[in-house]
Design an enzyme around this catalytic site. Structure first.
Site, mmCIF file in Angstrom:
data_model
loop_
_atom_site.group_PDB
_atom_site.id
_atom_site.type_symbol
_atom_site.label_atom_id
_atom_site.label_comp_id
_atom_site.label_asym_id
_atom_site.label_seq_id
_atom_site.Cartn_x
_atom_site.Cartn_y
_atom_site.Cartn_z
ATOM 1 N N HIS A 141 -6.095 2.797 3.647
ATOM 2 C CA HIS A 141 -6.033 2.949 2.193
ATOM 3 C C HIS A 141 -5.866 4.418 1.814
ATOM 4 C CE1 HIS A 141 -8.542 -1.004 1.604
ATOM 5 N NE2 HIS A 141 -7.353 -1.200 2.142
ATOM 6 N N SER A 170 -2.136 -3.378 2.288
ATOM 7 C CA SER A 170 -3.017 -2.624 1.391
ATOM 8 C C SER A 170 -2.677 -1.137 1.356
ATOM 9 C CB SER A 170 -4.480 -2.805 1.817
ATOM 10 O OG SER A 170 -4.856 -4.157 1.745
#
Length: 337
Positions: free
Chosen positions: A244, A192
Site C-alpha cells: 500500500h 490494492s
C-alpha cells in the site's frame, strides 16, 4: 509534462465536478461527497480501460478457481471440506485455510503470486506484475474492484486512459517492489497497491493544480483522512501495508508528472486578440514539482530494484519500518508475518 490533448477518444465538453472516489475500505463514504469543483470547462474522456481492468481481474479469478479445483485435491486436506461444493471445481477452500472465500495459497503461488524467494532466488521478476491481477478470494476481489470503479472511472474520465493506465500499472509495480524488499515469509496478491497509487495521484493532482479548484481545503483534508484511515487499517495482521505504501508513493509522484493542468490563460488563448501576450502553459511551481517527482521516481525505483535483486532486506536498513505493516497488540502477534 502532460499536454492539452491525448490520443484517447473523448466525449463532449462538460463542467468537471469533484472526484467521488476512494480506495479499498472507504469507497462509498467518499463517493457520496463532491469534494471540489474545477473552475473551468474541459473535455471528458470516455472510460473504457477501468471497466476492462475490472473484467480482466474477474476473469483471472475465475481461471484461478478453475485451476485450484478444491474437490480435486480434497484427499490432501486436513482442515475441512470445500465451501459451496455445488460449484464443483470452482468451490472455495475451507474457511480455516482461506477466510476470504478463494483458492489455496499454493495455487496463488503457482499462478504468479509475489514471493521473495521466487522473485530473487529463482529470478522470476514477472511476479512483480502478475501478482497485481490475482486476488485471495471473493471478498478481496469485490473490495478492490468496487474501489477501482469509484476511483478509476472518474480519473479516466478526467485524464484519459493513457495516463490513468500508466499510473495504475507503475503504482502496482512499485507496490510489488517495496513489498518484496520488506516481506520474505509470505506471499502477496491483489490490486490494492495500484489502487493506493491512484489515490496518491489524486492527492498530488490536487496539490499541483491547487489554484484552479474551489473547495480545495475540504478536498485536501478529505483525502488526507481517507489515506490515513486506509494506511492505519494496513497495520492489521495479514494486510500488506508495504505494498500500500509503495503504491501510494509511486502514484503520488506520478500524479505530479502526468496530471498537471494548464493555466486558464493558456486554455483561453484561442479567444484572445492577435498579438496578445500568452501566459506560459504551466506555472513555475508545476515545472519544479514535475522535475523533482520524475527524478525521485526514477532514482527510487532504480535503487529499490537494485537492492531487491541483490538480495538485501529492507528491514536491515529501516528497523522501524516493520511497524508500517503490523503492530502487535494483546489480540494478535505480528511475529512471522
Amino acid at each position: 509534462m502532460a499536454g492539452d490533448d491525448d490520443i484517447e477518444s473523448r466525449g463532449g465538453r462538460v463542467k468537471r465536478n469533484g472526484y467521488s472516489n476512494n480506495n479499498t475500505s472507504s469507497s462509498s463514504a467518499y463517493a457520496s461527497s463532491s469534494a471540489y469543483v474545477i473552475e473551468d470547462t474541459d473535455s471528458q474522456w470516455t472510460s473504457w480501460l477501468v471497466p476492462m481492468i475490472v473484467v480482466a481481474n474477474i476473469a483471472v479469478f475465475i481461471v484461478v478457481m478453475y485451476v485450484n479445483n478444491c474437490p480435486g485435491h480434497r484427499h490432501m486436506r486436513l482442515v475441512g471440506k470445500c465451501l459451496a461444493r455445488f460449484l464443483g471445481r470452482f468451490s472455495f477452500e475451507p474457511l480455516r485455510e482461506n477466510p476470504l472465500f478463494g483458492p489455496s495459497s499454493s495455487t496463488l503461488k503457482k499462478l504468479g503470486a509475489l514471493e521473495w524467494t521466487e522473485v530473487v532466488v529463482k529470478h522470476q521478476g514477472w511476479r512483480l506484475i502478475t501478482c497485481i491481477w490475482l486476488h485471495a478470494g471473493v471478498i478481496h476481489l469485490l473490495a478492490n474492484m468496487l474501489s477501482l470503479t469509484f476511483i478509476g472511472i472518474r480519473l479516466e474520465q478526467q485524464f484519459g486512459f493513457v495516463r490513468v493506465g500508466i499510473i495504475y500499472l507503475l503504482s502496482g509495480f512499485g507496490a510489488s517492489v517495496v513489498s518484496s524488499l520488506f516481506i520474505r515469509n509470505n506471499i502477496s496478491v491483489g490490486a490494492s497497491g495500484a489502487l493506493f497509487g491512484l489515490l496518491g495521484a489524486m492527492l498530488s493532482e490536487l496539490i499541483t493544480n491547487w489554484t484552479i479548484y474551489t473547495n480545495k481545503a475540504a478536498a485536501f483534508f478529505t483525502l488526507l483522512v481517507i489515506i490515513a484511515i486506509n494506511l492505519a487499517i494496513g497495520i492489521l495482521p495479514h494486510v500488506d501495508n508495504f505494498a500500500h505504501t509503495g503504491g501510494f508513493i509511486t502514484g503520488f509522484l506520478l500524479g505530479f508528472v502526468l496530471l498537471s493542468r494548464p493555466q486558464f490563460g493558456w486554455l483561453e488563448r484561442q479567444n484572445l486578440p492577435a498579438g496578445t501576450l500568452i501566459k506560459s502553459k504551466y506555472k513555475p511551481y508545476q515545472y519544479v514539482l514535475w522535475l523533482v517527482s520524475l527524478v525521485l521516481l526514477v532514482v527510487g525505483l532504480t535503487v529499490a530494484l537494485v537492492m531487491l535483486f541483490r538480495g538485501e532486506n529492507g528491514n536491515d536498513h529501516c528497523r522501524w519500518c516493520r511497524y508500517l505493516s503490523c503492530v502487535s497488540t494483546s489480540r494478535w502477534d505480528c511475529n512471522g508475518i
